[in-house]
Design a protein around this motif. Structure first.
Motif, mmCIF file in Angstrom:
data_model
loop_
_atom_site.group_PDB
_atom_site.id
_atom_site.type_symbol
_atom_site.label_atom_id
_atom_site.label_comp_id
_atom_site.label_asym_id
_atom_site.label_seq_id
_atom_site.Cartn_x
_atom_site.Cartn_y
_atom_site.Cartn_z
ATOM 1 N N HIS A 1 -59.143 116.336 4.495
ATOM 2 C CA HIS A 1 -58.499 116.682 5.760
ATOM 3 C C HIS A 1 -59.501 116.923 6.890
ATOM 4 C CE1 HIS A 1 -55.370 117.822 2.739
ATOM 5 N NE2 HIS A 1 -54.618 117.167 3.599
ATOM 6 N N SER A 2 -60.747 116.548 6.665
ATOM 7 C CA SER A 2 -61.763 116.721 7.699
ATOM 8 C C SER A 2 -61.476 115.815 8.898
ATOM 9 C CB SER A 2 -63.153 116.397 7.135
ATOM 10 O OG SER A 2 -64.132 116.451 8.154
ATOM 11 N N LYS A 3 -61.775 116.322 10.074
ATOM 12 C CA LYS A 3 -61.635 115.520 11.294
ATOM 13 C C LYS A 3 -62.847 114.619 11.515
ATOM 14 C CE LYS A 3 -57.707 117.408 12.464
ATOM 15 N NZ LYS A 3 -56.448 116.621 12.427
ATOM 16 N N ILE A 4 -63.900 114.857 10.718
ATOM 17 C CA ILE A 4 -65.121 114.050 10.832
ATOM 18 C C ILE A 4 -64.983 112.830 9.930
ATOM 19 C CG2 ILE A 4 -67.629 114.018 10.563
ATOM 20 C CD1 ILE A 4 -67.579 117.057 10.980
ATOM 21 N N HIS A 5 -64.961 111.652 10.520
ATOM 22 C CA HIS A 5 -64.689 110.422 9.784
ATOM 23 C C HIS A 5 -65.669 110.224 8.627
ATOM 24 C CE1 HIS A 5 -63.357 106.326 9.028
ATOM 25 N NE2 HIS A 5 -64.620 105.946 9.078
ATOM 26 N N THR A 6 -66.933 110.549 8.845
ATOM 27 C CA THR A 6 -67.951 110.357 7.802
ATOM 28 C C THR A 6 -67.631 111.164 6.557
ATOM 29 O OG1 THR A 6 -69.631 109.997 9.497
ATOM 30 C CG2 THR A 6 -70.412 110.515 7.274
ATOM 31 N N LEU A 7 -67.160 112.383 6.737
ATOM 32 C CA LEU A 7 -66.829 113.235 5.594
ATOM 33 C C LEU A 7 -65.544 112.781 4.912
ATOM 34 C CD1 LEU A 7 -67.691 116.805 6.931
ATOM 35 C CD2 LEU A 7 -69.166 115.099 5.863
ATOM 36 N N LYS A 8 -64.534 112.487 5.713
ATOM 37 C CA LYS A 8 -63.258 112.029 5.157
ATOM 38 C C LYS A 8 -63.421 110.722 4.403
ATOM 39 C CE LYS A 8 -58.411 111.605 6.519
ATOM 40 N NZ LYS A 8 -57.461 111.753 7.651
ATOM 41 N N GLY A 9 -64.319 109.852 4.892
ATOM 42 C CA GLY A 9 -64.518 108.545 4.268
ATOM 43 C C GLY A 9 -65.185 108.598 2.913
ATOM 44 N N LEU B 1 -69.116 116.882 -5.921
ATOM 45 C CA LEU B 1 -68.985 115.474 -5.552
ATOM 46 C C LEU B 1 -69.082 114.571 -6.779
ATOM 47 C CD1 LEU B 1 -71.035 115.231 -2.227
ATOM 48 C CD2 LEU B 1 -68.556 115.270 -2.509
ATOM 49 N N CYS B 2 -69.931 114.947 -7.737
ATOM 50 C CA CYS B 2 -70.009 114.179 -8.990
ATOM 51 C C CYS B 2 -68.669 114.195 -9.708
ATOM 52 C CB CYS B 2 -71.095 114.761 -9.894
ATOM 53 S SG CYS B 2 -72.787 114.305 -9.462
ATOM 54 N N GLN B 3 -68.002 115.344 -9.725
ATOM 55 C CA GLN B 3 -66.699 115.453 -10.372
ATOM 56 C C GLN B 3 -65.647 114.647 -9.626
ATOM 57 O OE1 GLN B 3 -66.381 119.802 -10.352
ATOM 58 N NE2 GLN B 3 -66.543 119.797 -12.575
ATOM 59 N N ILE B 4 -65.634 114.770 -8.296
ATOM 60 C CA ILE B 4 -64.624 114.086 -7.485
ATOM 61 C C ILE B 4 -64.769 112.574 -7.572
ATOM 62 C CG2 ILE B 4 -63.818 113.699 -5.119
ATOM 63 C CD1 ILE B 4 -64.731 116.656 -4.573
ATOM 64 N N CYS B 5 -65.991 112.078 -7.355
ATOM 65 C CA CYS B 5 -66.226 110.628 -7.409
ATOM 66 C C CYS B 5 -66.096 110.112 -8.837
ATOM 67 C CB CYS B 5 -67.608 110.298 -6.841
ATOM 68 S SG CYS B 5 -67.795 110.694 -5.086
ATOM 69 N N GLY B 6 -66.531 110.920 -9.795
ATOM 70 C CA GLY B 6 -66.426 110.526 -11.202
ATOM 71 C C GLY B 6 -64.990 110.386 -11.658
ATOM 72 N N TYR B 7 -64.124 111.281 -11.167
ATOM 73 C CA TYR B 7 -62.700 111.202 -11.529
ATOM 74 C C TYR B 7 -62.108 109.900 -11.017
ATOM 75 C CZ TYR B 7 -57.941 112.879 -12.432
ATOM 76 O OH TYR B 7 -56.660 113.023 -12.925
ATOM 77 N N ARG B 8 -62.457 109.543 -9.795
ATOM 78 C CA ARG B 8 -61.947 108.289 -9.217
ATOM 79 C C ARG B 8 -62.453 107.084 -10.013
ATOM 80 N NH1 ARG B 8 -63.631 108.988 -4.249
ATOM 81 N NH2 ARG B 8 -65.284 107.446 -4.200
#
Length: 307
Positions: free
Chosen positions: A54-62, A100-107
């Motif tokens: 829900h970040s308004k910063i595109h780089t973070l949301k992306g 981030l390892c958990q989040i990206c790893g889950y995907r």
């Protein structure tokens, strides 16, 4: 519908305002506040994931939409964008990196599981045939399989003479799950096979096993397994962790099946739905894990991840 409207209003207006106020009061961004105040586990990682989403910063949301994210670069970029000093907050980088390892790893795990599911069993593939033979030998070590196409397959719960036809829905994933269970938890697998042969309340072991693969697949894709995996895997979730979840579900489903007052195989879908609701409800608790009483069989030397 009302929930969707509330979420829109909250994340579009109320949440940004609340973040701005807290940033002013504490001097800390939301990501930093989460890493400082929320203990390690699913709650922290889910909060980090929600903040990025829900970040308004595109780089973070992306970050949540990218494939093959470079975790170290992502952490460095977030610290730069959010002006978090590693000298003042040395724990932030390592904590964020693990999340981030958990989040990206889950995907990535979703993608790997789906790719395996889409591989159809092929009788001309020697690796597929070897896995099927391994399943038989683990479950029926004292019985010789007389032929590749044989009524004997019904003895371990397949529908007919050729198990290949039963894997159509879950593909190779269904076979891999069954083989993992029978290899790592050999004693438990044989116990469940024996229980499935109950004259009144029995079930088809292999067919039920493939259905439980479908359940595990649904829980993964829906995001419900984030609770368990974020709590127990302090890094990137892998296919072996999915196999472990499957073993837990199959073992617990057997107990749930026989706990019902009146059951027969015609009630299978109803019982499975009740079991699924129980698991989903359990996973709504962000402290929950899917831990069971399974133990590694004495005939197995394979390494396993504790349930």
């Amino acid at each position: 519908m009302l929930l969707s409207v509330y979420e829109y209003v909250y994340y579009a207006f109320l949440h940004p305002m609340w973040k701005w106020m807290l940033r002013r009061l504490t001097g800390k961004c939301e990501l930093l506040r989460i890493t400082l105040s929320v203990p390690r586990g699913a709650q922290r990682t889910c909060n980090i994931e929600s903040s990025l989403k829900h970040s308004k910063i595109h780089t973070l949301k992306g970050l949540l939409a990218e494939d093959n994210v470079n975790i170290d670069d992502a952490v460095a970029n977030i610290m730069r964008i959010k002006s978090v000093s590693p000298e003042i907050h040395p724990q932030f980088g390592p904590t964020l990196r693990m999340c981030l390892c958990q989040i990206c790893g889950y995907r990535q795990l979703i993608s790997e599981v789906e790719s395996t599911r889409r591989i159809q069993y092929c009788s001309e593939n020697s690796e597929h045939e070897a896995l099927l033979s391994q399943l038989w030998s683990k479950l029926k070590p004292d019985t010789q399989l007389t032929a590749r196409i044989s009524k004997q397959w019904t003895e371990i719960g397949f529908q007919g003479d050729d198990p290949m036809t039963d894997f159509r829905g879950m593909g190779l994933l269904g076979l891999q799950n069954l083989v993992f269970f029978a290899t790592v938890y050999t004693d438990a697998a044989r116990q469940l096979l024996s229980r499935s042969e109950h004259p009144q309340n029995g079930y088809s072991f292999a067919i039920v096993g493939i259905n439980i693969t479908g359940l595990a697949h649904q829980l993964l894709n829906s995001g419900h397994l984030k609770t368990h995996l974020y709590n127990v895997v302090h890094g990137q979730p892998r296919l072996e962790h999915f196999h472990q979840v499957y073993c837990y579900l199959l073992y617990e489903f057997d107990k749930f099946w026989f706990s019902q007052e009146t059951i027969d195989i015609m009630q299978f879908n109803h019982v499975k739905q009740k079991f699924q609701k129980r698991i989903v409800q359990r996973l709504k608790d962000k402290h929950a894990t899917l831990h069971g009483a399974l133990t590694v069989g004495p005939s197995n030397n394979a390494a396993s991840v504790p349930l």
